[in-house]
Design an enzyme around this catalytic site. Structure first.
Site, short mmCIF file in Angstrom:
data_model
loop_
_atom_site.label_atom_id
_atom_site.label_comp_id
_atom_site.label_asym_id
_atom_site.label_seq_id
_atom_site.Cartn_x
_atom_site.Cartn_y
_atom_site.Cartn_z
CG ASP A 125 -14.27 -6.51 1.81
OD1 ASP A 125 -13.99 -5.77 2.78
OD2 ASP A 125 -14.70 -6.06 0.72
CE LYS A 153 1.20 -17.49 -2.42
NZ LYS A 153 0.28 -18.65 -2.56
CG ASP A 208 -2.71 -19.97 -1.12
OD1 ASP A 208 -2.18 -19.95 0.01
OD2 ASP A 208 -2.20 -20.57 -2.09
CE1 TYR A 212 -3.55 -2.60 0.81
CE2 TYR A 212 -4.63 -0.49 1.17
CZ TYR A 212 -4.71 -1.84 0.95
OH TYR A 212 -5.93 -2.43 0.87
CG ASP A 235 -8.53 -4.38 1.62
OD1 ASP A 235 -9.50 -3.90 2.24
OD2 ASP A 235 -8.40 -4.30 0.38
#
Ligand code: NAD
Ligand code: IPM
Ligand code: MN
Length: 357
Positions: free
Chosen positions: A251, A186, A223, A136, A247
């Protein structure tokens, strides 16, 4: 107790208005509200999405109550003028590095979740999202590559100190919850994640030695975490993760609870005021341009964010619990916005919660 209220764009003003009505109904002595422009609305009025006066107002307050920013009419502006830069700028300028996003299926309201009832019943977790680093905030740009094509690039990085301070937040949260931390990364692909994982492990080892802390730590690739959140959510207590992964996973978590209109958040730094810890409180959803101005938005996420504000920035735990209980009761009584397949409008939902306070 100074609150900077920044309603912003789209449904931001609608949901913020209901949160303010709920606060007003509590008749808390000593609250002073200041309202500022932010986002597209601020760009249109002042030529900048985060005007200096708004930033100053936020700095001078004990807490910030934020609606949402984002407007399709601004999507092709240069990046630094886009409404989203206002919330990113606030987080960075105020050093709000820890974003707490609690997600719990409401007791007895497993039917709101698209998950199977057994999975829904075990869905109770806190996402601790790092908020001022990652891809970001790295350098970014556009260049022409060797093949003569346009190419976009964004630099992802985490320093050990950034990882340590967010790990500490997750540890403290886990101590007051179920005692488990899952660090999501990751690390099989990204160097950023390798440093993240090694630093979390180092921090965990130190904590274990220091206080014999019984926090159980595990690591999961992002994942797999997305998949496990849907298939086996009860394994999660506190998830600590970077800005981008947090983020996306939050959601997903909101959908598991029932709707993005239900999930609050608190963005915290380390500044203490005389009333509590300074923080910014906002729903995790955006400005929802598709339903803005129609009175259809669900204000529950913002109302629950106001409850988090009372808890963390004003040490008003009892009042926070009162708001949370009133929201849960409204849902239990069948009060549902369009996001939950119901027909209650934004104001009606606010009123239903106030009646139940
Ligand atoms: P969004 O969260 O605004 O909306 C996604 C979907 O959820 C839409 O269908 C919307 O109608 C619905 N929705 C969201 N909140 C709702 C609520 N309270 N009640 C009922 N339905 C709700 O995400 P998006 O569409 O990807 O983004 C829209 C704009 O908001 C973009 O400009 C984006 O950058 C911005 N955004 C801002 C924030 C923020 O201010 N913190 C967060 C996310 C997105
Ligand atoms: C959020 C939003 C923001 C983010 C955007 C609007 C910059 O999606 O608060 O979740 O990505 O952090
Ligand atoms: Mn988001």
């Amino acid at each position: 107790m100074k609150i900077a209220v920044l309603p912003g764009d789209g449904i931001g003003p609608e949901v913020t208005k209901e949160a303010l009505r709920v606060l007003d109904a509590l008749s808390l002595p000593g609250l002073t509200l200041f309202e500022g422009d932010i986002g597209a609305v601020a760009y249109k009025r002042h030529g900048h999405p985060l005007p200096a006066e708004t930033l100053e107002m936020a700095r001078a307050a004990d807490a910030v109550l934020f609606g949402a920013v984002g407007d399709p009419s601004c999507d092709s502006l240069e990046r630094h003028l886009r409404p989203e830069q206002a919330i990113l700028g606030l987080r960075k300028e105020l050093d709000l590095f820890a974003n707490l996003r609690p997600a719990k299926v409401f007791d007895g309201l497993e039917e709101l979740s698209p998950l199977a009832p057994e999975q829904a019943a075990g869905f109770d977790l806190l996402i601790v999202r790092e908020l001022t680093g990652d891809v970001y905030f790295g350098d970014k740009g556009e260049r022409v590559n060797d093949a003569g094509e346009r190419e976009g690039w964004d630099m992802m990085s985490y320093s050990a100190s950034e990882v340590r301070r967010i790990a500490a937040i997750a540890w403290n949260a886990a101590k007051t919850r179920g005692g488990r931390v899952t660090s999501v990364d990751k690390a099989n692909v990204l160097e950023t994640s390798r440093i993240w994982r090694e630093t979390v492990l180092e921090y965990a080892a130190e904590q274990g030695v220091k206080d014999g802390s019984s926090i159980a730590l595990d690591h999961m690739y992002v994942d797999n975490a997305a998949m496990q959140l849907v298939t086996a959510p009860s394994q999660f207590d506190v998830i600590v993760t970077g800005n981008l992964f947090g983020d996306i996973l939050s959601d997903l978590a909101s959908a598991a609870v029932g709707s993005i209109g239900l999930l609050p958040s608190a963005s915290m730094g380390s500044r203490e005021t005389e009333h509590g810890t300074f923080g910014l409180y906002e729903p995790i959803h955006g400005s929802a341009p598709d339903i803005a101005g129609q009175g259809k938005a669900n204000p529950m996420a913002t109302i629950l964010s106001a409850a988090m504000m009372l808890r963390h920035s004003f040490r008003l735990e009892a009042e926070a619990v009162r708001i949370e209980a009133a929201v849960a009761k409204a849902l239990a009584d069948g009060i549902r916005g369009g996001d939950l397949g119901g027909s209650h409008g934004c104001e009606a939902i606010g009123s239903a919660i106030i009646e139940r306070l």
